[in-house]
Design a protein around this motif. Structure first.
Motif, PDB file in Angstrom:
ATOM      1  N   TRP A 163      43.170  46.897  28.556  1.00 50.29           N
ATOM      2  CA  TRP A 163      42.752  45.815  27.654  1.00 50.29           C
ATOM      3  C   TRP A 163      41.242  45.666  27.581  1.00 50.29           C
ATOM      4  CZ3 TRP A 163      47.484  46.009  26.458  1.00 50.29           C
ATOM      5  CH2 TRP A 163      48.532  45.808  27.370  1.00 50.29           C
TER       6      TRP A 163
ATOM      7  N   LEU B  66      39.346  42.129  37.422  1.00 54.90           N
ATOM      8  CA  LEU B  66      40.806  42.268  37.472  1.00 54.90           C
ATOM      9  C   LEU B  66      41.464  42.729  36.173  1.00 54.90           C
ATOM     10  CD1 LEU B  66      41.565  38.955  39.429  1.00 54.90           C
ATOM     11  CD2 LEU B  66      41.529  41.265  40.383  1.00 54.90           C
ATOM     12  N   LEU B  67      40.793  42.560  35.040  1.00 52.94           N
ATOM     13  CA  LEU B  67      41.447  42.916  33.770  1.00 52.94           C
ATOM     14  C   LEU B  67      41.834  44.392  33.780  1.00 52.94           C
ATOM     15  CD1 LEU B  67      42.108  41.854  30.837  1.00 52.94           C
ATOM     16  CD2 LEU B  67      39.930  42.873  30.150  1.00 52.94           C
ATOM     17  N   ARG B  68      43.066  44.679  33.374  1.00 50.98           N
ATOM     18  CA  ARG B  68      43.516  46.072  33.388  1.00 50.98           C
ATOM     19  C   ARG B  68      42.741  46.912  32.389  1.00 50.98           C
ATOM     20  NH1 ARG B  68      50.090  46.149  34.224  1.00 50.98           N
ATOM     21  NH2 ARG B  68      49.997  45.016  36.206  1.00 50.98           N
TER      22      ARG B  68
ATOM     23  N   GLN C 234      37.756  38.200  35.343  1.00 47.11           N
ATOM     24  CA  GLN C 234      38.125  39.121  34.271  1.00 47.11           C
ATOM     25  C   GLN C 234      37.466  40.486  34.485  1.00 47.11           C
ATOM     26  OE1 GLN C 234      36.547  38.216  30.411  1.00 47.11           O
ATOM     27  NE2 GLN C 234      38.159  39.299  29.323  1.00 47.11           N
TER      28      GLN C 234
END
Lengths: 412, 412
Positions: B74, B69-71, B66
């Motif tokens: 968000w 990689l989480l954009r 997370q």
């Protein structure tokens, strides 16, 4: 499973089966033994732009401790926390990936079925909202297998083949063609297979059948279909237009029957699982749509308790056709897992019917549907009744009987 | 840990530290690597009549995915699901057991501190209700260690001793006396130790101090106390009268200071952990109660980001006294884990103050407390500043300075 195979499988599950899009939320449910695949799926979802990924790790040893030790006073508790969690999944439209593969398939053997039924019923009540969303395709969901050592051992021990030195790898080797991951482009192979099942469903709908009849050793069962019964195969669509595949593998075409017309007896041809207990050698008997008698060689108690969950648990909610030409049946193995075994053989399900497989039912209020023949229940369980020795015919509106599956092969 | 040792430890945690009663609900938070101890605690709670036990399994590899990689879009999401889960824990009065022991203590190294801070802040906002309940003892909670191989390896690699062949077992051997599990009756030994800490807190309260001063290499720090500051040690009480021990081990007596009077500089004597990253060689400097400067040899960035969480993250919420006579300090090891290291040395905490350690504050509305000197924040982090080379004195209402800890030993 090599890392490359795992990432390829994760991409098929997230991209192809769930039709996952940027901004979506993904719930993954699995045991810790499936961690590598769960993490590969989580990474894939984040790469696609997931807004959130949550893994609901289940621990069957904790479940067994609860089954054995929870005080009688709390057996019927409907956990508020579980209810809120599953309500939020529905409210926020989480996609749901259920990875099946047990650390220890025998862990629940010997637990008290009466206690399991009470706890299971309470949980079903707590997650009813979520169950309804799944049954009506309001969320995209997929159930898919992941091999484990203990599962592989159990599969090969129950077969005529020797138990391999690495049963997890050997089970994976069996699953690869079943999941169509051996194709040069697995995503395309899965999609083409789903389209073939959709085509089969269209042909069956063209026959306007009023009943399906199963005849074989220990089996003479008639399942009535309503004019609204709708054959479905190969995938579903969410209200916002995502094409998802609820099961990988899938070989079935299925319909929601008119439960009121079920008559006769069927022998189960594969074991099935209730509360983690394997029910083997079961048989069921219906009169005027109601399950009036049943038995099993092993864990009959679990079945007896399970059908007490609600009135709908004693009526049919699904009839599904699978012939012997698919890769699961051809493997010659019994997987001891409904996800796979249901796709090796024709089956019927006790419990809730599927909305999309019964035209127009969504406009009928909940609680009123059973009266019309569409079965409502908090639970749903597939019972495999097909084999190469079971002939399946259809009866159309004019009373004509025509072969559907003969000598283990589709005739339509 | 033998099964017998594990069950004895579980009983100390559930019976003694949480004062768990029939009908209660227990949340256990841990990584999968702590599964055996978590299951032992779950079984113990069920034996005592638990109504529900839930394990929140955390997976740091998922957290790392997370973080990486989480954009961007968000990163500041306050997850509704997390909020609802933690609100339910508070609403239903779940007891909370946090088992610490990492599968891989270095897993978050190299992740972007700016992203970690944003995700951490969003999570803190989502669980604010729960944090408040913990800080004000409305629920019974306990944080306790469980050894792991990687943790053991890191501890012995950072020491002058050779790394043992079985670092998990060797770490457990160190923890047994620290946890007082080597006593003939561990529950009684833990209770007697807690009573000794309570007695020390009473003596400190009798001194009516207005400040505590730390002097040593790189350190000259004055922490102001309010007339309401209340020394606490050895345990807390829930509104319904359960005596619980929030930390095992614990060697500290602590008070909520008047943050406005903090002046001077302190060198951190042990590493601490922010977002899974180890901050080493840190120092902090205060003027008129505000953190005005700081640095670190390793992961200074994480500290820089963390203090941006909210205004309270730059002010003190706790001052705690620990001398060098306890079993943790005597082990000669640095554990790289605040739960243990904070009980080897005097420390101050940036972030939220504890209600019970500041008399009468519960009658002041939230949001108004900071103005009175009681620090409010969504976060709380202990920074160890004590050692045998740090002298600690107290200044009373008349301005008299008296020794509190001298040459590593309590003088009161």
């Amino acid at each position: 499973m090599t890392e490359r195979e795992m990432n390829a499988y994760a991409a098929v599950l997230v991209d192809t089966c769930l039709d996952f899009k940027a901004g979506g939320r993904l719930r993954i449910a699995c045991e810790a033994v499936n961690r590598e695949l769960a993490l590969a799926c989580a990474r894939r979802a984040y790469e696609l732009g997931a807004r959130a990924v949550r893994v609901d790790w289940s621990d069957m040893r904790l479940a067994r401790a609860q089954a054995d030790l929870l005080r009688e006073d709390w057996l019927d508790d409907k956990p508020l926390l579980t209810r809120r969690i599953f309500e939020t999944y529905v409210e926020e439209g989480w996609s749901s990936l259920n990875i099946l593969g047990e650390e220890d398939p025998s862990l629940m053997e010997g637990a008290d079925p009466a206690r399991l039924q009470r706890m299971g019923r309470a949980r079903s009540l707590a997650v009813k909202n979520y169950h309804d969303a799944v049954i009506s395709n309001r969320i995209a969901w997929c159930v898919a297998p992941s091999p484990t050592a203990a599962w592989g051992k159990a599969v090969f021990e129950g077969s005529k083949r020797p138990v391999p030195a690495d049963p997890e790898a050997a089970l994976w080797k069996e699953l690869v063609p079943i999941l169509r991951l051996d194709a040069p482009d697995p995503a395309r192979a899965v999609r083409e297979h789903m389209e073939a099942l959709q085509e089969r469903a269209r042909r069956l709908n063209g026959l306007t059948l009023r009943a399906v009849r199963f005849r074989g050793p220990g089996t003479d069962l008639t399942v009535a279909l309503a004019p609204e019964s709708n054959w479905i195969g190969g995938g579903s669509v969410t209200p916002d237009g995502r094409n998802f595949y609820p099961n990988l593998p899938t070989e079935e075409v299925f319909a929601s029957p008119d439960w009121r017309g079920t008559e006769g007896r069927a022998a189960c041809t594969r074991p099935f699982d209730l509360y983690g207990q394997k029910v083997r050698g079961a048989w069921i008997e219906f009169k005027a749509g109601q399950l009036v008698d049943f038995g099993a060689d092993e864990n009959a108690d679990a079945l007896a308790r399970w059908v007490e969950t609600d009135p709908g648990a004693r009526r049919l909610g699904e009839v599904a056709l699978v012939d012997g030409s698919g890769p699961i049946f051809r493997s010659g193995l019994v997987f001891g897992n409904a996800l796979i075994d249901e796709n090796a053989a024709c089956h019927v399900a006790l419990g809730s019917a599927y909305e999309e497989a019964y035209r127009g039912i969504e406009s009928v209020a909940e609680g009123e549907r059973s009266k019309l023949g569409f079965n409502e229940s908090m639970v749903h369980e597939d019972l495999m009744i097909g084999s190469d020795a079971v002939e399946v015919t259809g009866v159309d509106a004019s009373g004509r009987e025509l072969p559907l599956i003969s000598k283990g092969r589709f005739a339509v």
